[in-house]
Design a protein around this motif. Structure first.
Motif: not given
Length: 133
Positions: A24-52
């Motif tokens: 929302q509020g952006t014009s560009c399409f991108m991959q599903v995903g998002g920013k890493l939380e503190p102490n979160e691995t990229p793998e955990a971020t990826m799976l969490r963002e897909i769910q969210e």
């Protein structure tokens, strides 16, 4: 220069189209995903963002790599992306901050795509996945 670190998913359907989302509020399409939380691995971020973002569980098929590109929506930022090829457990649906979701062909010219998608993801899919098909 400020750095944004994200985990991003390469998600393909049977027609070899790529799943991209627009927040929302952006014009560009991108991959599903998002920013890493503190102490979160990229793998955990990826799976969490897909769910969210698209409301499904996923399985990581392959770690593609760590890439640096321009950001799509934040000027004067460098994007560091951990990119994974994933498969979904069920059909994706729009959730959270996602405004729009679409499957795009790998030679898409009409949709505004993020630099990560055009510079890294699409060339990787064409050279690795389609070469094996």
């Amino acid at each position: 220069m400020k750095v944004i670190t994200v985990a991003a998913a390469i998600i393909l359907n049977e027609a070899q189209q790529l799943l991209v989302v627009r927040k929302q509020g952006t014009s560009c399409f991108m991959q599903v995903g998002g920013k890493l939380e503190p102490n979160e691995t990229p793998e955990a971020t990826m799976l969490r963002e897909i769910q969210e973002e698209i409301g499904t569980q996923a399985q990581i098929q392959q770690f593609i790599g760590r890439f640096e590109t321009q950001t799509a929506n934040e000027p004067d930022h460098q994007l560091v992306s951990y990119v994974y090829w994933v498969s979904l457990d069920q059909a994706p649906k729009i959730e959270a901050e996602i405004a729009e979701m679409k499957w795009v062909d790998l030679d898409e010219k009409e949709v505004l795509l993020a630099p990560l998608t055009t510079e890294i993801v699409i060339p990787w899919v064409k050279s690795h996945l389609l070469a094996q098909a």
